[in-house]
Design an enzyme around this catalytic site. Structure first.
Site, PDB file in Angstrom:
ATOM      1  N   SER A 265       0.762  -1.101  -0.096  1.00 55.93           N
ATOM      2  CA  SER A 265      -0.011   0.002  -0.183  1.00 55.93           C
ATOM      3  C   SER A 265       0.951   1.194  -0.206  1.00 55.93           C
ATOM      4  O   SER A 265       1.996   1.284   0.147  1.00 55.93           O
ATOM      5  CB  SER A 265      -0.809  -0.087   1.368  1.00 55.93           C
ATOM      6  OG  SER A 265      -0.388  -0.049   2.391  1.00 55.93           O
ATOM      7  N   LYS A 266       0.115   2.241  -0.144  1.00 56.99           N
ATOM      8  CA  LYS A 266       0.967   3.473  -0.334  1.00 56.99           C
ATOM      9  C   LYS A 266       1.683   3.699   0.958  1.00 56.99           C
ATOM     10  O   LYS A 266       2.905   4.255   0.962  1.00 56.99           O
ATOM     11  CB  LYS A 266      -0.352   4.780  -0.129  1.00 56.99           C
ATOM     12  CG  LYS A 266       0.341   6.214  -0.136  1.00 56.99           C
ATOM     13  CD  LYS A 266      -0.993   7.021  -0.279  1.00 56.99           C
ATOM     14  CE  LYS A 266      -0.420   8.421   0.107  1.00 56.99           C
ATOM     15  NZ  LYS A 266       0.860   8.759   0.151  1.00 56.99           N
ATOM     16  N   ARG A 267       1.477   3.535   2.211  1.00 56.07           N
ATOM     17  CA  ARG A 267       1.842   3.685   3.494  1.00 56.07           C
ATOM     18  C   ARG A 267       3.351   3.169   3.184  1.00 56.07           C
ATOM     19  O   ARG A 267       4.401   3.504   4.115  1.00 56.07           O
ATOM     20  CB  ARG A 267       1.094   3.320   4.296  1.00 56.07           C
ATOM     21  CG  ARG A 267      -0.337   4.105   4.638  1.00 56.07           C
ATOM     22  CD  ARG A 267      -0.876   4.042   6.133  1.00 56.07           C
ATOM     23  NE  ARG A 267      -1.102   5.554   6.775  1.00 56.07           N
ATOM     24  CZ  ARG A 267      -0.327   6.409   7.039  1.00 56.07           C
ATOM     25  NH1 ARG A 267       0.972   5.998   7.305  1.00 56.07           N
ATOM     26  NH2 ARG A 267      -0.932   7.624   7.550  1.00 56.07           N
ATOM     27  N   ASP A 268       3.267   2.049   2.689  1.00 55.84           N
ATOM     28  CA  ASP A 268       4.709   1.131   2.793  1.00 55.84           C
ATOM     29  C   ASP A 268       5.603   1.836   2.249  1.00 55.84           C
ATOM     30  O   ASP A 268       6.781   1.743   2.850  1.00 55.84           O
ATOM     31  CB  ASP A 268       4.406  -0.252   2.107  1.00 55.84           C
ATOM     32  CG  ASP A 268       3.235  -1.030   2.607  1.00 55.84           C
ATOM     33  OD1 ASP A 268       3.477  -1.349   3.872  1.00 55.84           O
ATOM     34  OD2 ASP A 268       2.547  -1.678   1.867  1.00 55.84           O
ATOM     35  N   SER A 290       3.210  11.938  -2.600  1.00 61.66           N
ATOM     36  CA  SER A 290       3.738  10.891  -2.656  1.00 61.66           C
ATOM     37  C   SER A 290       5.040  10.883  -3.789  1.00 61.66           C
ATOM     38  O   SER A 290       4.596  11.577  -4.872  1.00 61.66           O
ATOM     39  CB  SER A 290       2.700   9.817  -3.226  1.00 61.66           C
ATOM     40  OG  SER A 290       1.473   9.893  -2.335  1.00 61.66           O
TER      41      SER A 290
END
Length: 513
Positions: A265-268, A290
């Site tokens: 996911s994006k957070r990773d 991002s």
RNA sequence: GGUCCGUUCGUCUAGGGGUUAGGACGUAUCCCUUUCACGGAUAAAACACGGGUUCGAUUCCCGUACGGACUACCA
């Protein structure tokens, strides 16, 4: 002759295109090109509440950057336009109605509250899966339970409604997946999915089937997250009577977190310090940023190569593939079944490879661009020398500038650890003499060989072993304990600059013998 | 919870009833070398577990465990 292969990549414009989505696009592209077919981009923007401005452009730019531009898209319409589902809105209702007429779908008037009440009631009654299905629909407000008169009245008065698929109670649904083989699901585990939403837009399920049919799609290559709803899609093709032209399915394994659990996911990316998006992206609503592979210094060839190998391999031991070679080697049969963890180290290695095989001119331009941005002018000859020295030791284009800082600017301080360990009286003596010689003017051109010869003769004249003071010399001139070939550095700097730096070091560094 | 999908070195993977289970990234060591890298060489490192089937199973079948996806008027 068989039908022309037509595949589609169908993202939703809800934000930056995820790297997993990009891989899906790549596999679609590779398959299309391999088969001599067409790669189509369709924008699935049926959820108006999630539309994000700029997302479409982001998708387009990402595909273009990787060199996998679609043959047909909203920006390059083919014969089955439009390519945006919001622009195809008018056509979906007739298909939904066709299903209602055939008895495969029905109107449902239940409000969100009623739906919630139903789920609560079912949960209280210990029903494992509270869902709107062949059992529970008989207790809800829909065209199967309402009288003909009431139905007509509700429709006429503009009561909000959805259209739901009417799934059979007991039926084994079989579907053949190109990657997973036969997958069997019992219809009793499926629910009566909404086909048309109350806002008049279709859901993914309806729009997807209708458009794939209308656009002549022959193969659906998409992420594994769609596998559970694939049986529903098969049923819809059957309901429409389109089974004989139904596309073949291939559900791709998911991209997983590097540390093991769950979908990437994006957070990773934020957490682990590497991008999970192709390009930089700023969310227009939250302003959240991002970072992208491109802006992080990944070359498109490297990302392409990296992405292709996340779940696929050619079956032999080759690892380096251009886009053309990937097209040549690609086959769906060689796509793996299991989820793939995202390992950025491999991407870096590939980037080094492609960076090193770039032309000298290209690499110089990377250096010059960063230097320009920093307001530093580098003579072309010097830039060429720097690039030649650095090319075997960089990972990203920006490293040429970053790792050559000391060549543009004299060190103002020195690595303290190296200073303590390597700086000594012999070094000071030798460097003092060397600087003096350099300052007195040199007859010959000052290159790496002559710089070295001169240093050697100076060392000999002072009875000092060169090996003992090289590190000190490096420290004096670069401020660092390790790096490029020192004599090459001397050559690039020139005698006057080297002498000047030595003087500064001599004045600054304390001798600890 | 339910349904579905999956499981070979740390990671990406090859292989497939009988192999010293192969490669790459990463890691370590050595060589090269003025350092660091590059390059070269070497090494450590895997068939989730339990039952079958079989002369033989990492490979086929069934279970178990573990992981994942899905379970919205999101896609």
């Amino acid at each position: 002759m068989t039908k022309e292969v037509r595949v589609r990549f169908a993202p939703s414009p809800t934000g930056a295109l995820h790297i997993g989505g990009l891989r899906t696009a790549l596999y679609n592209y590779l398959f299309a090109k391999k088969m001599g077919g067409k790669f189509i981009l369709r924008i699935e923007d049926t959820d108006q509440t999630r539309f994000v401005p700029g997302a479409e452009e982001y998708i387009q730019e990402s595909l273009d950057w990787l060199g996998i531009s679609p043959d047909e898209s909203p920006w390059k319409p083919g014969s089955v336009a439009p390519y945006r589902q919001s622009e195809r809105k008018a056509s979906y209702m007739q298909y939904a109605l066709e299903l209602v007429e055939k008895g495969h779908a029905y109107y449902a008037f239940d409000t969100a509250e009623e739906l919630e009440a139903m789920r609560e009631r079912l949960t209280a009654a210990r029903v494992l899966q509270p869902q709107y299905n062949s059992i529970t629909r008989s207790q809800m407000k829909n065209s199967l339970t309402l009288s003909g008169a009431e139905l007509k009245e509700r429709l006429a008065s503009g009561d909000p409604y959805v259209i739901r698929a009417k799934l059979p109670l007991k039926e084994e649904v079989r579907l053949h997946d190109l990657i997973r083989g036969w997958v069997m699901v019992h219809s009793s585990t499926l629910d009566d999915k909404v086909l048309m939403k109350s806002d008049g837009m279709p859901t993914y399920h309806l729009a997807n089937i209708v458009d794939d049919h209308l656009m002549g799609i022959t193969h659906v290559i998409r992420g594994e997250e769609w596998l559970p709803s694939a049986p529903l899609h098969v049923l819809l093709y059957r309901f429409f009577g389109w089974e004989d032209t139904m596309p073949q399915f291939a559900h791709l394994p998911l991209l997983l977190k590097p540390d093991g659990n769950g979908k990437l996911s994006k957070r990773d990316g934020d957490k682990l310090g590497f991008p999970v998006f192709p390009l930089n992206w700023v969310d227009p609503f939250s302003g959240e940023k991002s970072s992208g592979f491109r802006e992080n210094g990944y070359l498109q060839e490297a990302l392409l190569n990296f992405l292709a190998f996340l779940g696929w391999n050619p079956g032999d031991e080759r690892e380096i593939f251009s886009l053309e070679e990937l097209v040549e080697a690609f086959s769906i049969e060689r796509i793996g079944k299991s989820g793939t963890k995202f390992d950025i180290a491999k991407a870096k290695w590939l980037n080094e490879h492609y960076l090193r095989s770039s032309s000298q001119v290209q690499l110089i331009s990377y250096l010059q661009k960063d230097a320009d941005a920093a307001g530093v002018a580098i003579a072309q000859e010097k830039a060429a020398a720097i690039v030649a020295l650095l090319r075997e030791r960089v990972t990203f284009p920006a490293d040429f500038w970053r790792d050559s800082q000391f060549l543009h600017q004299a060190p103002s301080d020195f690595d303290p650890e190296v200073a303590t360990k390597k700086w000594n009286g012999d070094a000071a003596t030798l460097l003092q003499a060397y600087a003096q010689t350099l300052e007195s003017g040199l007859p010959a051109p000052f290159d790496a060989a002559s710089a070295k010869a001169l240093l050697e003769s100076t060392a000999e004249a002072n009875g000092i072993k060169l090996g003992k003071v090289m590190q000190a010399a490096r420290l004096a001139v670069t401020g660092l304990g390790a790096g490029l070939d020192l004599m090459e550095v001397f050559a690039i700097l020139g005698p006057q600059e080297v002498a000047k730096r030595i003087r500064f070091a001599l004045d600054t560094l304390a001798i600890v013998d």
